[in-house]
Design a protein around this motif. Structure first.
Motif, PDB file in Angstrom:
ATOM      1  N   ASP A  54      40.659 -15.178  75.402  1.00  0.00           N
ATOM      2  CA  ASP A  54      41.511 -14.106  75.733  1.00  0.00           C
ATOM      3  C   ASP A  54      41.809 -14.068  77.199  1.00  0.00           C
ATOM      4  O   ASP A  54      41.276 -15.174  77.944  1.00  0.00           O
ATOM      5  CB  ASP A  54      40.631 -12.797  75.532  1.00  0.00           C
ATOM      6  N   ASP A  55      42.619 -13.173  77.569  1.00  0.00           N
ATOM      7  CA  ASP A  55      43.036 -13.590  78.917  1.00  0.00           C
ATOM      8  C   ASP A  55      42.267 -13.364  80.032  1.00  0.00           C
ATOM      9  O   ASP A  55      42.188 -14.271  81.097  1.00  0.00           O
ATOM     10  CB  ASP A  55      44.365 -12.368  79.174  1.00  0.00           C
ATOM     11  N   ALA A  56      41.112 -12.698  79.953  1.00  0.00           N
ATOM     12  CA  ALA A  56      40.309 -12.469  81.334  1.00  0.00           C
ATOM     13  C   ALA A  56      39.391 -13.850  81.204  1.00  0.00           C
ATOM     14  O   ALA A  56      39.312 -14.301  82.211  1.00  0.00           O
ATOM     15  CB  ALA A  56      39.292 -11.216  80.707  1.00  0.00           C
ATOM     16  N   LEU A  59      41.479 -16.779  82.650  1.00  0.00           N
ATOM     17  CA  LEU A  59      41.482 -16.561  84.122  1.00  0.00           C
ATOM     18  C   LEU A  59      40.353 -17.138  84.685  1.00  0.00           C
ATOM     19  O   LEU A  59      40.314 -17.913  85.718  1.00  0.00           O
ATOM     20  CB  LEU A  59      41.756 -15.258  84.554  1.00  0.00           C
ATOM     21  N   ASP A  80      51.904 -22.066  79.636  1.00  0.00           N
ATOM     22  CA  ASP A  80      52.363 -20.964  79.310  1.00  0.00           C
ATOM     23  C   ASP A  80      52.345 -19.724  79.942  1.00  0.00           C
ATOM     24  O   ASP A  80      53.244 -18.761  79.972  1.00  0.00           O
ATOM     25  CB  ASP A  80      51.596 -20.303  77.833  1.00  0.00           C
ATOM     26  N   ARG A  81      51.532 -19.470  81.005  1.00  0.00           N
ATOM     27  CA  ARG A  81      51.151 -18.258  81.545  1.00  0.00           C
ATOM     28  C   ARG A  81      51.344 -18.442  83.028  1.00  0.00           C
ATOM     29  O   ARG A  81      50.177 -18.495  83.753  1.00  0.00           O
ATOM     30  CB  ARG A  81      49.559 -17.774  81.068  1.00  0.00           C
ATOM     31  N   PRO A  82      52.659 -18.049  83.353  1.00  0.00           N
ATOM     32  CA  PRO A  82      52.789 -17.788  84.972  1.00  0.00           C
ATOM     33  C   PRO A  82      51.823 -16.730  85.816  1.00  0.00           C
ATOM     34  O   PRO A  82      51.507 -16.990  86.684  1.00  0.00           O
ATOM     35  CB  PRO A  82      54.143 -17.406  85.219  1.00  0.00           C
ATOM     36  N   ASP A  83      51.384 -15.776  84.937  1.00  0.00           N
ATOM     37  CA  ASP A  83      50.715 -14.542  85.189  1.00  0.00           C
ATOM     38  C   ASP A  83      49.122 -15.161  85.872  1.00  0.00           C
ATOM     39  O   ASP A  83      48.561 -14.991  86.842  1.00  0.00           O
ATOM     40  CB  ASP A  83      50.727 -13.511  84.742  1.00  0.00           C
ATOM     41  N   ILE A  84      48.722 -16.066  84.724  1.00  0.00           N
ATOM     42  CA  ILE A  84      47.353 -16.623  84.860  1.00  0.00           C
ATOM     43  C   ILE A  84      47.395 -17.492  86.140  1.00  0.00           C
ATOM     44  O   ILE A  84      46.491 -17.769  86.857  1.00  0.00           O
ATOM     45  CB  ILE A  84      47.037 -17.211  83.644  1.00  0.00           C
ATOM     46  N   VAL A  86      49.310 -17.418  88.719  1.00  0.00           N
ATOM     47  CA  VAL A  86      49.385 -16.608  90.145  1.00  0.00           C
ATOM     48  C   VAL A  86      48.005 -16.191  90.421  1.00  0.00           C
ATOM     49  O   VAL A  86      47.491 -16.367  91.607  1.00  0.00           O
ATOM     50  CB  VAL A  86      50.190 -15.773  89.827  1.00  0.00           C
ATOM     51  N   ALA A  87      47.562 -15.421  89.199  1.00  0.00           N
ATOM     52  CA  ALA A  87      46.317 -14.758  89.525  1.00  0.00           C
ATOM     53  C   ALA A  87      44.836 -15.738  89.808  1.00  0.00           C
ATOM     54  O   ALA A  87      44.124 -15.587  90.502  1.00  0.00           O
ATOM     55  CB  ALA A  87      45.652 -13.981  88.338  1.00  0.00           C
ATOM     56  N   ALA A  89      45.325 -18.790  91.423  1.00  0.00           N
ATOM     57  CA  ALA A  89      45.887 -19.509  92.463  1.00  0.00           C
ATOM     58  C   ALA A  89      45.911 -20.882  92.220  1.00  0.00           C
ATOM     59  O   ALA A  89      45.725 -21.745  92.912  1.00  0.00           O
ATOM     60  CB  ALA A  89      44.761 -19.490  93.952  1.00  0.00           C
TER      61      ALA A  89
END
Lengths: 218, 218
Positions: A54-56, A59, A80-84, A86-87, A89
């Motif tokens: 899962d995402d959490a 991360l 796949d995940r640009p948000d991960i 960034v989060a 780093a």
């Protein structure tokens, strides 16, 4: 060696000849340990790819991977995940078919992070370059013991990417040290490997074997 | 009414009393049409939630939803995915259990976008507030015809959120216009609805019915 902050991500990307794809492992500590071993052995680029978490949790593993890789000067991109990316780093994101387009991911990761794009044909490779992707993954190149491919990348496509696309291109799919001369003959001097390193009895030795074979093809 | 650019997202969020959860629909046009109907009927907040689409398709639907909602002054948040929210220029992201933590998502969406957080207990609600989430989803409140819940939010939790948490809180789960007085008695004057609107014979009329009932409870 530890990362030198004066050397940019794109300079380090150009220096990288081996990309290793790792999953998130069974724990944060296992993830960090695996990435540290692979980075210490000299892999320049590590892609964290795990669709089962899962995402959490992804991360947490990404943060661990980034910390472990950075101590040894390796780049980490998140599949796949640009948000991960960034989060955590991380150094960038790798995009495949069905993922966000390169231009959309760029809005998320900004100009300082890397975007890699899988290309299965020359049109996809030129589109990725036009969209200012930073590197390509191209393949699948060879049959693999661990994954079944429906078809393989045509040799003229691989050769055209090497000759005409001004981006670092990592050949992927069934890559072994023994197959590097065939790729080098097509002009390809960078490879991406998953199980060939991570499922090897000694992943660090496998990285060294790839680097040894890569150094003999350049 | 069309969106007034001088009114900030947080001001519009405070004005919103009905959040409608929509899926991505069968096409970009179908998604835009559904969102336009719901926004034109007065829903202030629309959450796009679709785990069945690949990222590229979800982005297309998100862009369509944002455009359609904006013409009618409604906010759009994307479920789970801060990257899709940024790439689609949406108003924010909604996070549930297992999604990225609020602080991690904030790194991705920045300070100008909204972050909503599902809370199932008072500790989760206070943590979301401490992490500077912008609004809460709380529930599940009631049995639903379209979804089976393992358990329901205790009434003292709902009441404590209304009394003590200084964030807009949308009650979710089996909400009907008839159940709004019970929620209002707990101090809750905002609701989130999915099938109750989207599967209604006339979604716009369903939005109007919710608004009518909400206006009688405030």
């Amino acid at each position: 060696m530890p990362q030198n902050p004066l050397i940019s991500r794109r300079e380090r990307l150009v220096s990288a000849r081996l990309c290793v794809l790792v999953d998130g492992g069974s724990s944060v500590a296992a993830c960090a340990e695996q990435v540290a071993a692979i980075a210490a052995a000299g892999a320049g680029l590590i892609q964290l790819r795990d669709k089962s978490l899962d995402d959490a949790t992804l991360l947490e593993r990404a943060i661990a991977a980034v910390g472990a890789a950075r101590r040894h000067g390796a780049l980490v991109v998140i599949n796949d995940r640009p948000d991960i990316a960034v989060a955590a780093a991380a150094d960038g994101v790798h995009l495949g078919a069905g993922d966000l387009p390169v231009l959309a991911a760029r809005r998320v990761v900004g100009s300082a992070r890397l975007i890699g794009r899988t290309a299965h044909c020359f049109a996809e490779a030129t589109a990725a370059m036009a969209d200012a992707a930073d590197y390509l993954g191209i393949g699948p190149c060879f049959p693999s013991d661990t994954k079944t491919f429906a078809s393989f990348a045509p040799r003229d496509f691989l050769q055209a990417v090497a000759a005409e696309i001004a981006l670092p291109a990592f050949a992927i799919g069934g890559i072994t040290p023994q197959r590097l001369p065939e790729l080098a003959a097509l002009g390809l001097t960078r490879v991406a490997v998953a199980a060939g390193v991570t499922k090897a009895p000694d992943p660090a030795a496998a990285v060294a074997a790839f680097h040894d074979a890569l150094s003999r093809t350049s």
